[in-house]
Design a protein around this motif. Structure first.
Motif, PDB file in Angstrom:
ATOM      1  N   ILE A 139       0.780  -1.280  -0.090  1.00  0.00           N
ATOM      2  CA  ILE A 139      -0.119   0.045   0.177  1.00  0.00           C
ATOM      3  C   ILE A 139       0.817   1.226  -0.186  1.00  0.00           C
ATOM      4  N   GLN A 140       0.344   2.251  -0.618  1.00  0.00           N
ATOM      5  CA  GLN A 140       0.789   3.639  -0.729  1.00  0.00           C
ATOM      6  C   GLN A 140      -0.328   4.237  -0.220  1.00  0.00           C
ATOM      7  N   PRO A 141      -0.231   5.180   0.983  1.00  0.00           N
ATOM      8  CA  PRO A 141      -1.572   5.512   1.619  1.00  0.00           C
ATOM      9  C   PRO A 141      -2.026   6.832   1.198  1.00  0.00           C
ATOM     10  N   GLY A 142      -1.587   7.597   0.004  1.00  0.00           N
ATOM     11  CA  GLY A 142      -1.990   8.789  -0.456  1.00  0.00           C
ATOM     12  C   GLY A 142      -1.200  10.009  -0.699  1.00  0.00           C
ATOM     13  N   ILE A 187      -1.155  12.931   8.269  1.00  0.00           N
ATOM     14  CA  ILE A 187      -1.543  12.376   6.904  1.00  0.00           C
ATOM     15  C   ILE A 187      -2.946  12.813   6.277  1.00  0.00           C
ATOM     16  N   PRO A 188      -2.579  12.738   4.815  1.00  0.00           N
ATOM     17  CA  PRO A 188      -3.714  13.083   4.115  1.00  0.00           C
ATOM     18  C   PRO A 188      -4.932  12.314   4.554  1.00  0.00           C
ATOM     19  N   GLN A 210     -14.828   9.337  -0.147  1.00  0.00           N
ATOM     20  CA  GLN A 210     -13.710   9.986   0.442  1.00  0.00           C
ATOM     21  C   GLN A 210     -13.935   9.549   1.966  1.00  0.00           C
ATOM     22  N   LEU A 211     -12.814   9.137   2.623  1.00  0.00           N
ATOM     23  CA  LEU A 211     -12.598   8.975   4.100  1.00  0.00           C
ATOM     24  C   LEU A 211     -11.754  10.034   4.673  1.00  0.00           C
ATOM     25  N   PHE A 212     -12.248  10.313   5.873  1.00  0.00           N
ATOM     26  CA  PHE A 212     -11.553  11.387   6.534  1.00  0.00           C
ATOM     27  C   PHE A 212     -11.709  11.306   7.917  1.00  0.00           C
ATOM     28  N   CYS A 213     -11.005  12.022   8.681  1.00  0.00           N
ATOM     29  CA  CYS A 213     -11.419  11.966  10.195  1.00  0.00           C
ATOM     30  C   CYS A 213     -11.215  13.419  10.758  1.00  0.00           C
ATOM     31  N   SER A 214     -12.199  13.989  11.361  1.00  0.00           N
ATOM     32  CA  SER A 214     -12.104  15.157  12.056  1.00  0.00           C
ATOM     33  C   SER A 214     -12.853  15.419  13.308  1.00  0.00           C
ATOM     34  N   ASN A 215     -12.382  16.113  14.316  1.00  0.00           N
ATOM     35  CA  ASN A 215     -12.713  16.072  15.769  1.00  0.00           C
ATOM     36  C   ASN A 215     -13.159  14.590  16.178  1.00  0.00           C
ATOM     37  N   ARG A 227     -12.140  16.781  -9.794  1.00  0.00           N
ATOM     38  CA  ARG A 227     -11.800  17.877  -8.980  1.00  0.00           C
ATOM     39  C   ARG A 227     -10.915  17.497  -8.040  1.00  0.00           C
ATOM     40  N   ASN A 228      -9.936  18.332  -7.818  1.00  0.00           N
ATOM     41  CA  ASN A 228      -8.875  18.180  -6.641  1.00  0.00           C
ATOM     42  C   ASN A 228      -9.310  18.706  -5.411  1.00  0.00           C
ATOM     43  N   TYR A 229      -9.117  17.964  -4.417  1.00  0.00           N
ATOM     44  CA  TYR A 229      -9.492  18.189  -2.992  1.00  0.00           C
ATOM     45  C   TYR A 229      -8.219  18.364  -2.182  1.00  0.00           C
ATOM     46  N   PRO A 230      -7.686  19.565  -1.751  1.00  0.00           N
ATOM     47  CA  PRO A 230      -6.401  19.682  -1.307  1.00  0.00           C
ATOM     48  C   PRO A 230      -6.112  18.847  -0.012  1.00  0.00           C
ATOM     49  N   LEU A 231      -7.010  18.717   0.870  1.00  0.00           N
ATOM     50  CA  LEU A 231      -6.793  17.964   1.899  1.00  0.00           C
ATOM     51  C   LEU A 231      -6.559  16.305   1.768  1.00  0.00           C
ATOM     52  N   PHE A 232      -6.914  15.760   0.539  1.00  0.00           N
ATOM     53  CA  PHE A 232      -7.122  14.362   0.231  1.00  0.00           C
ATOM     54  C   PHE A 232      -5.850  13.929  -0.601  1.00  0.00           C
TER      55      PHE A 232
END
Length: 243
Positions: A139-142, A187-188, A210-215, A227-232
């Motif tokens: 794996i390459q995580p992004g 990490i992104p 899209q998978l993300f984690c916040s709070n 589209r490009n999403y800068p945080l991803f």
């Protein structure tokens, strides 16, 4: 310098550091898969686990490391797609259900992606089918692909490919601590390039999960593939032979 008790704690849990990321030793990955199977009642045959314990994951080469790959991870293909392969949508769905149960409400899901509407989410055309049962992948995580859109990367993937069900299994089962790294912006976030989503149905596929984690909340959203999403970042993988 790290205190000796902290170093011991890391290695006693079977954790390896590679290029700033943290990958579990295979023995630990097998253990957490057993735990998930037991808690969710998936019914993975014990013989499959025994075969894993007698096998060796594929090692990283110097070329792999230069390409941003950080380790080998264990995944599982559930169900059947009618052609001798696993059902890639079901494989993601079951892992997401485990994440919801394990995180006890600390998840969020966009209304426009629903695993209970399998006609609106699919493995993208041209993506390699996922095998049934356990399989390894490097794996390459992004981090390597933050400046690209999903559609741009898809044109450059072969022989590697994007993440599909692997993203859910990675964050929910084997490497849930990566969600904490996301939460801390170390990490992104992750765009899963091997899934297609039709957010409004009608076979109109133009988004990717899209998978993300916040709070401290693990989130499942969608984003337009053009589209490009800068945080991803866009994780990639090399499918390897199973045990």
């Amino acid at each position: 310098m790290l205190p000796s008790h902290f170093i011991f704690k890391i290695f006693s849990r079977g954790i390896l550091k590679s290029q700033g990321a943290i990958i579990l030793k295979m023995k630990e990955q097998i253990r957490v898969w057993r735990r998930a199977d037991r808690k969710m009642g998936w019914g993975i045959d014990n013989k499959e686990f025994e075969m894993l314990e007698a096998s060796m994951p594929p090692p990283l080469t110097d070329h792999d490391r230069r390409q941003g790959f950080i380790g080998s991870v264990l995944f599982y293909g559930f169900g059947e797609d009618g052609h001798g392969n696993s059902d890639a949508v079901l494989s993601g769905k079951l892992a997401w259900e485990y994440a919801i149960k394990r995180r006890r409400g600390k998840t969020w899901q966009c209304e426009y992606i629903d695993f209970n509407k399998p006609q609106d989410i699919r493995l993208r055309p041209g993506a390699p089918a996922r095998p049934k049962g356990f399989y390894y992948a490097k794996i390459q995580p992004g981090k390597r692909f933050k400046a690209m859109t999903v559609s741009q990367l898809r044109k450059k993937l072969a022989p590697d490919t994007g993440w599909g069900p692997e993203g859910f299994q990675f964050l929910a089962i084997t490497h849930s601590h990566f969600a904490d790294l996301m939460n801390e912006r170390k990490i992104p976030f992750m765009a899963l390039a091997d899934y297609d989503v039709a957010p409004h149905g009608f076979n109109d596929f133009f988004d990717a999960p899209q998978l993300f984690c916040s709070n401290k909340r693990l989130g499942l959203g969608i984003g337009n593939v053009d589209r490009n999403y800068p945080l991803f970042g866009i994780p990639t993988l090399q499918l390897c032979n199973g045990p």
